[in-house]
Design a protein around this motif. Structure first.
Motif, PDB file in Angstrom:
ATOM      1  N   GLN A  12       0.831  -1.198   0.000  1.00 53.92           N
ATOM      2  CA  GLN A  12       0.000   0.000   0.000  1.00 53.92           C
ATOM      3  C   GLN A  12       0.869   1.253   0.000  1.00 53.92           C
ATOM      4  OE1 GLN A  12      -3.520  -0.719   0.145  1.00 53.92           O
ATOM      5  NE2 GLN A  12      -3.635   1.325  -0.712  1.00 53.92           N
ATOM      6  N   GLY A  13       1.997   1.176   0.696  1.00 50.81           N
ATOM      7  CA  GLY A  13       2.903   2.314   0.755  1.00 50.81           C
ATOM      8  C   GLY A  13       3.495   2.699  -0.588  1.00 50.81           C
ATOM      9  N   TRP A  14       3.721   1.706  -1.455  1.00 57.13           N
ATOM     10  CA  TRP A  14       4.272   2.001  -2.777  1.00 57.13           C
ATOM     11  C   TRP A  14       3.360   2.947  -3.563  1.00 57.13           C
ATOM     12  CZ3 TRP A  14       8.872   1.849  -4.605  1.00 57.13           C
ATOM     13  CH2 TRP A  14       9.807   0.895  -4.184  1.00 57.13           C
ATOM     14  N   GLU A  15       2.064   2.943  -3.271  1.00 57.00           N
ATOM     15  CA  GLU A  15       1.143   3.796  -4.019  1.00 57.00           C
ATOM     16  C   GLU A  15       1.301   5.271  -3.672  1.00 57.00           C
ATOM     17  OE1 GLU A  15      -2.789   2.240  -3.568  1.00 57.00           O
ATOM     18  OE2 GLU A  15      -2.257   0.283  -4.421  1.00 57.00           O
ATOM     19  N   SER A  16       2.075   5.569  -2.637  1.00 51.71           N
ATOM     20  CA  SER A  16       2.343   6.960  -2.260  1.00 51.71           C
ATOM     21  C   SER A  16       3.718   7.432  -2.717  1.00 51.71           C
ATOM     22  CB  SER A  16       2.227   7.119  -0.735  1.00 51.71           C
ATOM     23  OG  SER A  16       0.914   6.851  -0.296  1.00 51.71           O
ATOM     24  N   GLU A  17       4.439   6.580  -3.465  1.00 51.76           N
ATOM     25  CA  GLU A  17       5.777   6.943  -3.935  1.00 51.76           C
ATOM     26  C   GLU A  17       5.718   7.559  -5.332  1.00 51.76           C
ATOM     27  OE1 GLU A  17       8.572   6.757  -2.197  1.00 51.76           O
ATOM     28  OE2 GLU A  17       7.502   5.924  -0.472  1.00 51.76           O
ATOM     29  N   PRO A  18       6.600   8.534  -5.615  1.00 49.74           N
ATOM     30  CA  PRO A  18       6.590   9.144  -6.949  1.00 49.74           C
ATOM     31  C   PRO A  18       7.058   8.201  -8.046  1.00 49.74           C
ATOM     32  CG  PRO A  18       8.423   9.973  -5.637  1.00 49.74           C
ATOM     33  CD  PRO A  18       7.572   9.175  -4.710  1.00 49.74           C
ATOM     34  N   THR A  19       7.947   7.268  -7.701  1.00 48.04           N
ATOM     35  CA  THR A  19       8.431   6.274  -8.651  1.00 48.04           C
ATOM     36  C   THR A  19       8.207   4.900  -8.048  1.00 48.04           C
ATOM     37  OG1 THR A  19      10.141   7.780  -9.460  1.00 48.04           O
ATOM     38  CG2 THR A  19      10.414   5.444  -9.974  1.00 48.04           C
ATOM     39  N   VAL A  20       7.605   4.005  -8.815  1.00 49.88           N
ATOM     40  CA  VAL A  20       7.200   2.705  -8.274  1.00 49.88           C
ATOM     41  C   VAL A  20       7.974   1.583  -8.936  1.00 49.88           C
ATOM     42  CG1 VAL A  20       5.272   1.113  -7.951  1.00 49.88           C
ATOM     43  CG2 VAL A  20       4.901   3.582  -7.787  1.00 49.88           C
ATOM     44  N   ASN A  21       8.519   0.697  -8.112  1.00 48.36           N
ATOM     45  CA  ASN A  21       9.114  -0.554  -8.588  1.00 48.36           C
ATOM     46  C   ASN A  21       7.970  -1.551  -8.741  1.00 48.36           C
ATOM     47  OD1 ASN A  21      10.198  -3.210  -8.584  1.00 48.36           O
ATOM     48  ND2 ASN A  21      12.081  -2.483  -7.633  1.00 48.36           N
ATOM     49  N   LEU A  22       7.530  -1.821  -9.983  1.00 48.62           N
ATOM     50  CA  LEU A  22       6.337  -2.633 -10.206  1.00 48.62           C
ATOM     51  C   LEU A  22       6.477  -4.030  -9.612  1.00 48.62           C
ATOM     52  CD1 LEU A  22       3.516  -2.724 -11.486  1.00 48.62           C
ATOM     53  CD2 LEU A  22       4.589  -3.571 -13.586  1.00 48.62           C
ATOM     54  N   SER A  23       7.655  -4.618  -9.753  1.00 46.12           N
ATOM     55  CA  SER A  23       7.863  -5.966  -9.218  1.00 46.12           C
ATOM     56  C   SER A  23       7.750  -5.980  -7.695  1.00 46.12           C
ATOM     57  CB  SER A  23       9.233  -6.496  -9.647  1.00 46.12           C
ATOM     58  OG  SER A  23       9.462  -7.770  -9.104  1.00 46.12           O
ATOM     59  N   ALA A  24       8.395  -5.007  -7.046  1.00 41.69           N
ATOM     60  CA  ALA A  24       8.317  -4.934  -5.583  1.00 41.69           C
ATOM     61  C   ALA A  24       6.895  -4.610  -5.129  1.00 41.69           C
ATOM     62  CB  ALA A  24       9.292  -3.876  -5.062  1.00 41.69           C
ATOM     63  N   TYR A  25       6.221  -3.768  -5.881  1.00 45.63           N
ATOM     64  CA  TYR A  25       4.837  -3.397  -5.566  1.00 45.63           C
ATOM     65  C   TYR A  25       3.927  -4.621  -5.617  1.00 45.63           C
ATOM     66  CZ  TYR A  25       0.216  -1.280  -6.479  1.00 45.63           C
ATOM     67  OH  TYR A  25      -1.112  -0.941  -6.458  1.00 45.63           O
ATOM     68  N   HIS A  26       4.008  -5.390  -6.705  1.00 46.09           N
ATOM     69  CA  HIS A  26       3.177  -6.589  -6.827  1.00 46.09           C
ATOM     70  C   HIS A  26       3.554  -7.627  -5.771  1.00 46.09           C
ATOM     71  CE1 HIS A  26       1.824  -5.998 -11.298  1.00 46.09           C
ATOM     72  NE2 HIS A  26       1.258  -5.159 -10.456  1.00 46.09           N
TER      73      HIS A  26
END
Length: 295
Positions: free
Chosen positions: A153-167
């Protein structure tokens, strides 16, 4: 008892621990509302399937682990739907908790389900403290930080997202918990089961991205197009629909190959193949399966 019935009985018993004659009535109503109807119950079903494949010599502990995992998942949905996150009106075809009750009760419902999950595990751990402690630690690790669903959920507040880490954290974490906790409940080491859970979780997230892009709210039982509305990272945005479908199939093929050696290995391979068929998107007009619509 059929696996589906076993899962539902375990969850019902767990929710019962959180209710009582002196409980605040509306919050006591909100807890069962948040966990029923239960959609596909994919995570606890995977957990029990792994436990059975590994021998399932303590079914009471396996049941508690399955229920605790589903309570955490349901809590995450309650919090995800809040106005501060997705601001969703519908979940599994009915009003979300903050719509059916109110926002403060939705926050308390999610919090109560999280605490209840660990209480259920602690109660069951009395007969097998070593396994119970391992289960508690695994569930905590995959629920929080740095790489559990809170991190996702925290990744959704970051300006740049690591898609693999997010998933891996947003969706994969509880699938990793499912495979690892199933093994632990049956007395096996969890580490060999991480890859299987990770792959199933990644596949589920890609499938969810595809459903969000292709299906309508009536089919999904929740708002559609949320990845676009909230500018969230998505496999469809990154790969396109055909690329995301290819990625989904590749992940699931790898999942079957990653199943550790165990007495129920063939059964687990069949389970993954069944999930592959259910998760692969179809034309929106034909997308009526409850598992597709309400997982």
């Amino acid at each position: 008892m059929a696996l589906e019935e076993r899962v539902e009985a375990a969850i019902a018993a767990a929710v019962g621990f959180g209710l009582g004659p002196d409980a605040p009535p509306r919050l006591a109503q909100a807890l069962p509302y948040a966990v029923t109807p239960g959609g596909a119950r994919i995570r606890p079903t995977i957990l029990l399937s792994v436990a059975i494949a590994c021998g399932d010599d303590r079914p009471g502990l396996s049941n508690a682990a399955a229920a605790a995992l589903e309570l955490i998942h349901c809590a995450s949905l309650v919090h995800d739907d809040l106005p501060s996150f997705d601001d969703a009106d519908i979940r599994r075809g009915k009003p979300t908790i903050h719509k059916a009750f109110n926002e403060p009760l939705a926050v308390l419902t999610g919090d109560s389900l999280i605490i209840l999950a660990f209480d259920v595990l602690a109660r069951a751990a009395e007969d097998a403290p070593g396994r119970g402690l391992g289960l508690i630690r695994t569930l905590a690790k995959r629920s929080g930080m740095p790489d559990g669903i809170c991190a996702g959920q925290g990744w959704e507040s970051e300006p740049t997202v690591n898609l693999s880490a997010y998933h891996r954290s947003k969706t994969g974490a509880l699938f990793i918990a499912a495979t690892c906790m199933g093994a632990q409940a049956a007395g096996q080491e969890p580490e060999p089961w991480v890859e299987l859970g990770s792959r199933i979780g990644e596949a589920f997230q890609v499938a969810d991205d595809l459903r969000d892009a292709l299906y309508d709210a009536e089919t999904l039982g929740k708002p559609a197009g949320q990845d676009t509305v909230h500018a969230r990272p998505s496999a469809v945005t990154e790969l396109g629909v055909p690329g995301a479908i290819r990625r989904l199939r590749d992940i699931l093929s790898g999942a079957i190959a990653s199943i550790p050696s165990c007495p129920g290995e063939a059964m687990l391979a069949d389970m993954v193949r069944a999930y592959a068929e259910r998760m692969t998107p179809v034309a929106p007009a034909a997308a009526t399966s409850p598992m597709r619509a309400r997982a």
